[in-house]
Design an enzyme around this catalytic site. Structure first.
Site, mmCIF file in Angstrom:
data_model
loop_
_atom_site.group_PDB
_atom_site.id
_atom_site.type_symbol
_atom_site.label_atom_id
_atom_site.label_comp_id
_atom_site.label_asym_id
_atom_site.label_seq_id
_atom_site.Cartn_x
_atom_site.Cartn_y
_atom_site.Cartn_z
ATOM 1 N N GLN A 194 0.848 -1.192 0.000
ATOM 2 C CA GLN A 194 0.000 0.000 0.000
ATOM 3 C C GLN A 194 0.885 1.244 0.000
ATOM 4 O OE1 GLN A 194 -2.229 1.660 3.498
ATOM 5 N NE2 GLN A 194 -4.013 0.930 2.366
ATOM 6 N N TYR A 203 -5.564 11.325 4.120
ATOM 7 C CA TYR A 203 -4.181 11.466 3.660
ATOM 8 C C TYR A 203 -4.135 12.288 2.367
ATOM 9 C CZ TYR A 203 -2.907 7.978 7.189
ATOM 10 O OH TYR A 203 -2.704 7.299 8.370
#
Length: 215
Positions: A100, A171
């Site tokens: 990820q 994020y």
């Protein structure tokens, strides 16, 4: 479809439909290599039957790209051998592994980044941990897009089966997507199309580096 049935994504066939989703583990070292403890943790999940194991957030650059202490990193070639070792451990269990890729944007701490300010789509501090925050410049955005592409290529070189882009949890990618956070007046802000531009450019850069079929 039964959970035990295999399935295919791109060129990768998974032995079943059980996935360990990404979560912070904190067993790495500050340079971002996969330690033996990290590898053992993920290997146990593969041994337990997960057809796909997805790593924790893995940074694509240093400085403002550091999201956690001792997190994984694919910002440099030096870390590739440790990821290859992790890949081998997962494959030995008959499972697949994705990495990820992530950039925290403003959702990190100056004590980690070592920078005078955090970065985001706009100079709006985090609500959860307000600290000095500035907007990324367009040249910096272009560099970051390349860094995502380079990190994906390093993952492929390590034998990783695919990558996942973290576009949630506030994020950086989400900071560009959100009209609440993105107040830019250039090609990366305003309309939905412009706010999606960073994510689209990241996808394009990754595909250009890893080629077709790589999930």
């Amino acid at each position: 479809m039964p959970l035990n049935d295999p399935c295919t994504v791109g060129s990768i066939q998974f032995p079943n439909r059980l996935v360990m989703t990404a979560m912070g583990v904190g067993l790495g070292e500050h340079a971002g290599k996969a330690t033996d403890d990290f590898i053992a943790f993920y290997a146990r999940r593969a041994q337990g039957g997960c057809g796909l194991v997805i790593t924790e957030i893995t940074r694509v650059c240093e400085g403002h790209g550091i999201g956690e202490y001792d997190q994984l990193s694919l910002s440099c070639d030096e870390n590739v051998p440790s990821f290859a070792k992790m890949t081998d451990a997962i494959h030995a269990c008959g499972s697949k592994i994705f990495v990820q890729l992530q950039h925290p944007g403003r959702e990190t701490y100056l004590a980690l980044t070592g920078t005078p300010e955090l970065v985001s789509s706009s100079p709006i501090p985090s609500v959860a941990s307000p600290q000095p925050t500035r907007a990324l410049t367009v040249p910096e955005i272009h560099e970051l897009v390349e860094q995502f592409g380079d990190a994906a290529m390093r993952a492929k070189k390590a034998g990783i089966d695919g990558v996942e882009i973290h576009g949630a949890h506030g994020y950086l990618v989400q900071q560009f997507l959100s009209a609440n956070d993105n107040k830019r007046d250039d090609e990366y802000g305003g309309s939905l199309e412009n706010r999606c531009r960073l994510a689209k450019e990241i996808f394009t850069a990754i595909r250009a580096n890893v080629g077709p079929g790589f999930p």
